[in-house]
Design an enzyme around this catalytic site. Sequence first.
Site, PDB file in Angstrom:
ATOM      1  NE  ARG A   1      11.005  -0.907  -4.494  1.00 45.70           N
ATOM      2  CZ  ARG A   1       9.735  -0.911  -4.920  1.00 45.70           C
ATOM      3  NH1 ARG A   1       8.744  -1.038  -4.047  1.00 45.70           N
ATOM      4  NH2 ARG A   1       9.456  -0.792  -6.207  1.00 45.70           N
TER       5      ARG A   1
ATOM      6  NE  ARG B   1       7.053   0.034   2.613  1.00 47.46           N
ATOM      7  CZ  ARG B   1       7.374  -0.812   1.638  1.00 47.46           C
ATOM      8  NH1 ARG B   1       7.578  -0.366   0.425  1.00 47.46           N
ATOM      9  NH2 ARG B   1       7.498  -2.103   1.873  1.00 47.46           N
TER      10      ARG B   1
ATOM     11  CB  CYS C   1       2.766  -3.895  -7.417  1.00 48.72           C
ATOM     12  SG  CYS C   1       1.920  -3.909  -5.850  1.00 48.72           S
TER      13      CYS C   1
ATOM     14  CG  ASP D   1      11.298  -4.985  -4.291  1.00 43.41           C
ATOM     15  OD1 ASP D   1      10.865  -6.124  -4.592  1.00 43.41           O
ATOM     16  OD2 ASP D   1      11.475  -4.611  -3.111  1.00 43.41           O
TER      17      ASP D   1
ATOM     18  CG  HIS E   1       2.703   0.421  -1.308  1.00 44.84           C
ATOM     19  ND1 HIS E   1       3.554  -0.476  -1.919  1.00 44.84           N
ATOM     20  CD2 HIS E   1       3.465   1.486  -0.942  1.00 44.84           C
ATOM     21  CE1 HIS E   1       4.791   0.031  -1.914  1.00 44.84           C
ATOM     22  NE2 HIS E   1       4.754   1.215  -1.325  1.00 44.84           N
TER      23      HIS E   1
HETATM   24  N1  ARG Z   1       8.798  -5.469  -2.363  1.00 45.44           N
HETATM   25  C1  ARG Z   1       8.173  -4.238  -2.728  1.00 45.44           C
HETATM   26  C2  ARG Z   1       8.152  -3.295  -1.539  1.00 45.44           C
HETATM   27  O1  ARG Z   1       7.918  -3.742  -0.453  1.00 45.44           O
HETATM   28  C3  ARG Z   1       6.771  -4.469  -3.225  1.00 45.44           C
HETATM   29  C4  ARG Z   1       6.116  -3.246  -3.766  1.00 45.44           C
HETATM   30  C5  ARG Z   1       4.704  -3.462  -4.175  1.00 45.44           C
HETATM   31  N2  ARG Z   1       4.208  -2.356  -4.903  1.00 45.44           N
HETATM   32  C6  ARG Z   1       3.010  -1.787  -4.750  1.00 45.44           C
HETATM   33  N3  ARG Z   1       2.658  -0.844  -5.572  1.00 45.44           N
HETATM   34  N4  ARG Z   1       2.219  -2.097  -3.757  1.00 45.44           N
HETATM   35  O2  ARG Z   1       8.404  -2.123  -1.656  1.00 45.44           O
END
Ligand code: ARG
Length: 283
Positions: free
Chosen positions: A105, A150, A277, A80, A179
Site C-alpha cells: 500500500r 498498523r 474505510c 486497496d 484499525h
Molecule cells: N485491505 C486494507 C488493509 O488491510 C483494508 C483497509 C481498511 N481501512 C480502514 N480504514 N479500516 O489495509
Amino acid sequence: MPVAAADPAAASAERVASTRRVLMCRPEHFTVVYRINPWMHPQVPTDTALALRQWQTLYDLYLELGFTVELIDPVAGLPDMVYAANGGFVLDGIAYGARFQYPERGPEGPAYMEWFGAHGFDVREPVSVNEGEGDFLLVGERILAGTGFRSDRASHDELAALYGREVVTLRLVDPEFYHLDTALAVLDPTPGRAEIAYLPKAFAPESLEWLRAEFPDAITVTDEDAAVLGLNSFSDGRNVVIARRAEDFARQLRERGYTPHGVDLSELLRGGGGVKCCTLELR
Ligand code: ARG
C-alpha cells in the site's frame, strides 16, 4: 446526557446533522491479491463490478444526505486505494500524510498527499508509520489514536505536535479489528456532547478502562455486528451510515435518536473494509 430510549422521536429532534465534506476513491482496481489482514483471502476471486455498484450506493447516499463528496483518481495496481480513510488525516486545513506499514500500500501515501496539496491543504509529510483516519478519530477536542497493528505509537506524538491537541493512545489487541475505525465509531464528535460506539474486546485492558471512564454512556456492539464491520460507520451527528447487516447496532442507534442508514458493501468487506474505510473526512 443519555437520551430517553422511550421516546426516540423526541430524541431525534435533538440530533443535529452537520454537513460533511469527504474524499472517496472509486474501486475501479479493487481486488484481493495479497493478505495484510485476516479478512483478505487472495485465493477467492473478487467481483470488481459488484464492488463498484456497492460503492456507488454509498456515494449516492452521501449526496442524498447533503455531503460534499470529492473524488481521487484510482491508481492501477493499488487495489486497496478504495479505502480512502487510510490516505491521511485532515483537520484544520492540515493534511498529515499516511505512511503505510505494508509495502503493497506504500504508493497510496504520496498519491493522497498529491491530492491534498492540489486541493489547498497544508500537507505534512509523515515520519512515523501511520494509516490516517483508519487509526485517528476526532472526538470532541481530542484525537483518539489506535496502535497495536498498523499506526506506530510515535505517530501519535507527531499528531499531537502538528495539531496542538490532546491525542489519546488506544491499544488494539484483536487482529480482526486492526484499525481503530473497525473497533470504534464516532457518532457525534461535537465537543461537550461527544458520543461513540465501540467493541470492548478489541481493546487492551488499560484502553478499555479509559473508554469506560470517559464514555460511560457509549454504545457497545455485539460480536455479530462487529463481525460485519458494523462499527466501521460514518455519522453526521444524526444520520449514521452503517453496514446493513448490523441490525442490533441499528436498533441501538434508533433508541438514541439517530437515523441509521444501512448499506451493503459485502464485496469491499472482503478486503477488510466497510463504510468508514471508504470515507476520509476533510475538515
Ligand atoms: N485491505 C486494507 C488493509 O488491510 C483494508 C483497509 C481498511 N481501512 C480502514 N480504514 N479500516 O489495509
